[in-house]
Scaffold this active site. Structure first.
Site, PDB file in Angstrom:
ATOM      1  N   HIS A   1     -20.561 -23.157  -9.626  1.00 10.69           N
ATOM      2  CA  HIS A   1     -20.538 -24.177 -10.673  1.00 10.69           C
ATOM      3  C   HIS A   1     -19.202 -24.872 -10.835  1.00 10.69           C
ATOM      4  O   HIS A   1     -19.064 -25.739 -11.696  1.00 10.69           O
ATOM      5  CB  HIS A   1     -20.900 -23.553 -12.023  1.00 10.69           C
TER       6      HIS A   1
ATOM      7  N   LYS B   1     -19.083 -32.402 -25.394  1.00  8.78           N
ATOM      8  CA  LYS B   1     -19.035 -31.439 -24.280  1.00  8.78           C
ATOM      9  C   LYS B   1     -17.934 -30.455 -24.618  1.00  8.78           C
ATOM     10  O   LYS B   1     -17.191 -30.686 -25.576  1.00  8.78           O
ATOM     11  CB  LYS B   1     -18.710 -32.147 -22.955  1.00  8.78           C
ATOM     12  N   ARG B   2     -17.809 -29.361 -23.871  1.00 12.09           N
ATOM     13  CA  ARG B   2     -16.716 -28.450 -24.174  1.00 12.09           C
ATOM     14  C   ARG B   2     -15.367 -29.163 -24.061  1.00 12.09           C
ATOM     15  O   ARG B   2     -15.214 -30.113 -23.286  1.00 12.09           O
ATOM     16  CB  ARG B   2     -16.774 -27.237 -23.241  1.00 12.09           C
TER      17      ARG B   2
ATOM     18  N   LYS C   1     -11.921 -32.562 -18.601  1.00 14.74           N
ATOM     19  CA  LYS C   1     -12.935 -33.479 -19.133  1.00 14.74           C
ATOM     20  C   LYS C   1     -12.294 -34.684 -19.822  1.00 14.74           C
ATOM     21  O   LYS C   1     -12.966 -35.659 -20.157  1.00 14.74           O
ATOM     22  CB  LYS C   1     -13.871 -32.747 -20.090  1.00 14.74           C
TER      23      LYS C   1
ATOM     24  N   THR D   1     -24.411 -32.207 -17.267  1.00 10.92           N
ATOM     25  CA  THR D   1     -25.820 -32.397 -17.607  1.00 10.92           C
ATOM     26  C   THR D   1     -25.983 -33.257 -18.852  1.00 10.92           C
ATOM     27  O   THR D   1     -27.039 -33.852 -19.039  1.00 10.92           O
ATOM     28  CB  THR D   1     -26.543 -31.046 -17.827  1.00 10.92           C
TER      29      THR D   1
ATOM     30  N   LYS E   1     -28.828 -36.176 -20.112  1.00 10.45           N
ATOM     31  CA  LYS E   1     -29.506 -36.257 -21.410  1.00 10.45           C
ATOM     32  C   LYS E   1     -29.355 -37.653 -22.004  1.00 10.45           C
ATOM     33  O   LYS E   1     -30.316 -38.239 -22.515  1.00 10.45           O
ATOM     34  CB  LYS E   1     -28.924 -35.228 -22.387  1.00 10.45           C
TER      35      LYS E   1
HETATM   36  C1  LIG Z   1     -25.830 -30.268 -22.368  1.00  3.01           C
HETATM   37  C2  LIG Z   1     -24.868 -29.482 -23.163  1.00  3.01           C
HETATM   38  C3  LIG Z   1     -23.610 -29.177 -22.646  1.00  3.01           C
HETATM   39  C4  LIG Z   1     -23.131 -29.662 -21.287  1.00  3.01           C
HETATM   40  O1  LIG Z   1     -22.451 -30.882 -21.471  1.00  3.01           O
HETATM   41  P1  LIG Z   1     -21.575 -31.531 -20.307  1.00  3.01           P
HETATM   42  O2  LIG Z   1     -21.128 -32.826 -20.884  1.00  3.01           O
HETATM   43  O3  LIG Z   1     -22.468 -31.707 -19.127  1.00  3.01           O
HETATM   44  O4  LIG Z   1     -20.450 -30.603 -20.048  1.00  3.01           O
HETATM   45  C5  LIG Z   1     -22.732 -28.446 -23.416  1.00  3.01           C
HETATM   46  N1  LIG Z   1     -23.073 -28.036 -24.651  1.00  3.01           N
HETATM   47  C6  LIG Z   1     -24.265 -28.321 -25.193  1.00  3.01           C
HETATM   48  C7  LIG Z   1     -24.573 -27.855 -26.564  1.00  3.01           C
HETATM   49  C8  LIG Z   1     -25.213 -29.047 -24.471  1.00  3.01           C
HETATM   50  O5  LIG Z   1     -26.398 -29.311 -25.006  1.00  3.01           O
END
Ligand SMILES: *Cc1c(COP(=O)(O)O)cnc(C)c1O
Length: 767
Positions: free
Chosen positions: A330, A508-509, A514, A616, A620
């Protein structure tokens, strides 16, 4: 599932009577939630039991994280009874929405854990026999609040409302042995409902408990005395999820968790396989395992160990493991690739360590160059190398990521075993991320092309001829979603947003790679531009952030403080009140994500190229009809291939450029060339913001000085970022812009987790 209102209400009433000594009238929220859930579980039992007894070949998805979110609504949706249950409750004066207070099951950090959750749902929906195996943490990912702009962490008591969607299975409990401790592993099974297809797979989460109460006599026969403190410490193993995302923390308790989970799972699987009277050499005929990152890789030596205690030779056991195990990588970040101190590992798990050494010897005996091919070297165990060596398949999670694995991170391994390496681009389930969180949009699409797309997302492309006529409704629904989000944010964050503003979202985290900093600096850059009168007609924009920082990740916490200070500055300035607002929402989690992604106008996916394996949330947002403002990183690359670069907003250095840039990189020059950027950056140290902690000073230093200033090229990419971002902000709202949104939605098919799990089933699991 067939639904009969009378029967259902009677079932609920019965559970209320028997389990809570109350009835529909006197039940509180918590009782009602449990009774509704249990009534549904009862109805689903027959389907679940059939799948559990079925004899077909299965894949075990081994993962230390499953970020499931809230179960009740998605379960009702998948069972096809969401509206029916809502109506039934309404008929007795209750509102299904009241269960929004139920805590998320946040047994994961971020993308990796959420991916596991999406894959389980998609596999069930595609009738693929995939079961999850993991840990039932007593406390999941911490609950985040802000105090004076700083992140505070509180324990996540996710079981506060009970756990009606799990069943404790005492009869399947097993013992897990460490050198200094033996504990009992008890499974809790959670049904995973396929979407309206009657399939129910299982997520089995293990909880650690003392041996004492359990079979003490036979335990004593086998092992002698229970060691001092053994029982006291037993529950500690599954007490809490490590809150680190994309970093390796070499704590023994973490290793204990990993071994606990895989040992319990494999013992359980082997025990049942043997009970069916099979020869263990044939295990691959019934089972394969997907290792979600390196966290469960210790499963490999554990299965080697178990098979040899069952009489197989090392080579026979190795062959079985080779056929059973597959490994998903990953991340390419060195700080996330797990390595364990060999002495610590052999102290805790001597028999398992022996198997790792045997793998190293087998590898050495092949005459490979020990500089490139090693599992144990200088007393360090390299878990990714172990996984690659033994597994049948190794996969990356987006095209660009898999290519980096092949040409850089694992180049030598790829050259030796090219047939092992495959790409499986990540995906998301369209049920939770559209049908559930954006039902009006789903109905709009249904009205044009029917409902086949619910389980075949590529069918969404059929809306293309209707895009023109869909525009007004699309805009109206998005506006309504923005209104709802604004109300929620007003209530929970105390910040008023106008739904007429552009909603520019980065959730995101929190991680330096990022680059939330890039976004933050652009906000200040616009702010100063407006204040100075250099920027006129700025399109009113709400900058929305959401992110948790690992509690030990100092720089990430500094970025949170910085953005919260920017929010305070901007939101308290009446002069810009009709131009911009900034909000950092607290406790970003799956349920918050559901509200946010359907209300976004801009999806910020701005990692330094080469750093984000896939992402991901980008998918979304795309499904919600949101354009991406992003770099050519991770799945953004494929999003552009699918939806067209002209329908997204791409900027920044490419992977190919990054290495060359870093050689001669001098952020100071860039700062001097851009006075307004300089001013934005200087707010970290010029007294604009109150900060006694020294955090902002440190953040400034990380951007400007030290061994590798501005490691993630924030300042390098800044000019291109604001150029493209400004273009986007000014494009916003036109018909042409709205068409881009819908083209993205129409092109999202590839990013369904249904496609991902089907690829795994075909290319890797052979299911
Ligand atoms: C989808 C999701 C992530 C992943 O987000 P990225 O922007 O792809 O890192 C992290 N936390 C939550 C709560 C999510 O639903």
């Amino acid at each position: 599932m067939k639904f009969d209102k009378k029967t259902f209400l009677a079932d609920v009433e019965r559970v209320l009577n028997s389990d809570y000594a109350c009835d529909m009238k006197s039940a509180g929220r918590r009782e009602l939630y449990n009774a509704v859930s249990k009534a549904v579980m009862e109805e689903a039992y027959a389907d679940w039991s059939r799948e559990k007894k079925s004899n077909r070949r299965r894949c075990g998805y081994f993962s230390a994280e499953f970020l499931m979110g809230r179960a009740i609504y998605s379960n009702l949706l998948n069972l096809g009874i969401l509206e029916e249950v809502g109506d039934a409750l309404k008929s007795v004066g209750e509102d299904l929405n009241q269960f929004e207070e139920v805590e998320d099951a946040a047994l994961g950090n971020g993308g990796l854990g959420r991916l596991a959750a999406c894959y389980l749902e998609s596999a069930a929906s595609k009738d693929i026999a995939l079961d999850g195996y993991g840990i039932r943490y007593r406390y999941g990912l911490f609950r985040q609040t802000f105090e004076n702009g700083f992140q505070h962490e509180e324990g996540d008591d996710w079981l506060k409302w009970g756990d009606p969607w799990s069943v404790r299975v005492d009869r399947d409990a097993v013992l897990v042995r460490f050198a200094d401790q033996t504990v009992r592993a008890v499974p809790y099974d959670m049904p995973i409902f396929g979407y309206k297809n009657g399939v129910v797979n299982t997520l089995r989460l293990w909880q650690s408990e003392p041996v004492q109460a359990f079979d003490f006599a036979s335990f004593n026969e086998m092992r002698g005395e229970v060691k001092a403190n053994e029982n006291f410490n037993a529950t500690k193993i599954t007490d809490v999820l490590y809150p680190n995302d994309n970093t390796m923390v070499g704590k023994i308790l973490r290793l204990r968790q990993q071994y606990f989970m895989v040992s319990a799972s494999l013992q359980d699987i082997v025990k049942k396989f043997k009970a069916a009277g099979k020869d263990l050499k044939a295990l691959p005929e019934k089972w394969c395992f997907q290792l979600n990152d390196t966290h469960p890789v210790i499963a490999i030596p554990e299965l080697l160990r178990i098979l040899q205690t069952e009489g197989l030779s090392f080579e026979e056991a190795f062959d079985v493991c080779h056929k059973c195990f597959n490994f998903t990588n990953h991340t390419i970040m060195a700080e996330a690739l797990e390595k364990w101190d060999a002495l610590a590992l052999s102290d805790l798990l001597p028999d398992v360590y022996e198997q790792i050494v045997a793998c190293q010897q087998r590898l050495s005996s092949e005459g490979v160059d020990p500089n490139y091919f090693y599992i144990v070297r200088d007393n360090v165990v390299h878990m990714a190398n172990l996984a690659i060596y033994v597994s049948a398949h190794v996969n990356g999670v987006a095209e660009i990521h898999t290519n980096i694995l092949k040409t850089q991170t694992f180049k030598n391994w790829y050259e030796r075993y090219p047939e092992k390496f495959v790409n499986i681009t990540n995906g998301i389930t369209p049920r939770r991320w559209m049908l559930l969180n954006n039902p009006k949009m789903a109905r709009l699409i249904d009205s044009k092309i029917g409902t086949v797309w619910h389980t075949r997302l590529p069918e969404l492309k059929k809306i293309k001829p209707f895009i023109g006529e869909m525009l007004p409704e699309f805009v109206r629904i998005k506006q309504e979603n923005k209104q709802k989000l604004a109300a929620y944010i007003a209530e929970h964050e105390g910040v008023e947003l106008s739904p007429d503003f552009i909603f520019d979202v980065q959730v995101k985290r929190l991680h330096e790679y990022k680059r939330q900093m890039l976004n933050a600096l652009s906000v200040l850059w616009y702010y100063f531009g407006i204040k100075d009168g250099d920027i006129t007609d700025f399109p009113p924009t709400a900058f929305i952030f959401g992110a948790k920082a690992a509690p030990g990740y100092y720089m990430a916490k500094a970025v949170i403080k910085f953005i919260n200070e920017i929010a305070r500055l901007v939101n308290s300035d009446a002069e810009v009140a009709d131009k911009m607002k900034v909000v950092f929402v607290q406790n970003y989690n799956v349920s918050y994500a559901e509200k946010i992604v359907c209300a976004a106008d801009i999806s910020e996916q701005i990692s330094l190229a080469g750093m984000e394996a896939s992402g991901t949330s980008n998918m979304k947002f795309m499904l919600g009809g949101t354009v991406t403002l992003g770099t050519l990183d991770g799945a953004n690359v494929e999003i552009c291939e699918e939806a067209g670069s002209e329908n997204n907003y791409i900027f920044g250095a490419t992977v190919e450029e990054v290495a060359a840039i870093k050689q001669f990189y001098c952020p100071r020059e860039i700062i001097e060339q851009n006075p307004r950027l300089k001013r934005a950056l200087m707010t970290l140290v010029d007294g604009t913001f109150q900060d006694d902690s020294g955090m902002l000073q440190k953040l400034f230093e990380s951007m400007t000085s030290g061994y590798e200033p501005d490691r993630y090229l924030v300042l390098y990419d800044f000019a291109d970022y604001v150029r493209v971002k400004t273009q986007l902000l000014y494009d916003f709202g036109s018909d042409e812009f709205n068409k881009k949104c819908l083209v993205n939605m129409a092109s999202v098919g590839k990013f369904s987790a249904d496609r991902s799990v089907t690829d795994y089933a075909k290319l890797i699991w052979n299911l």
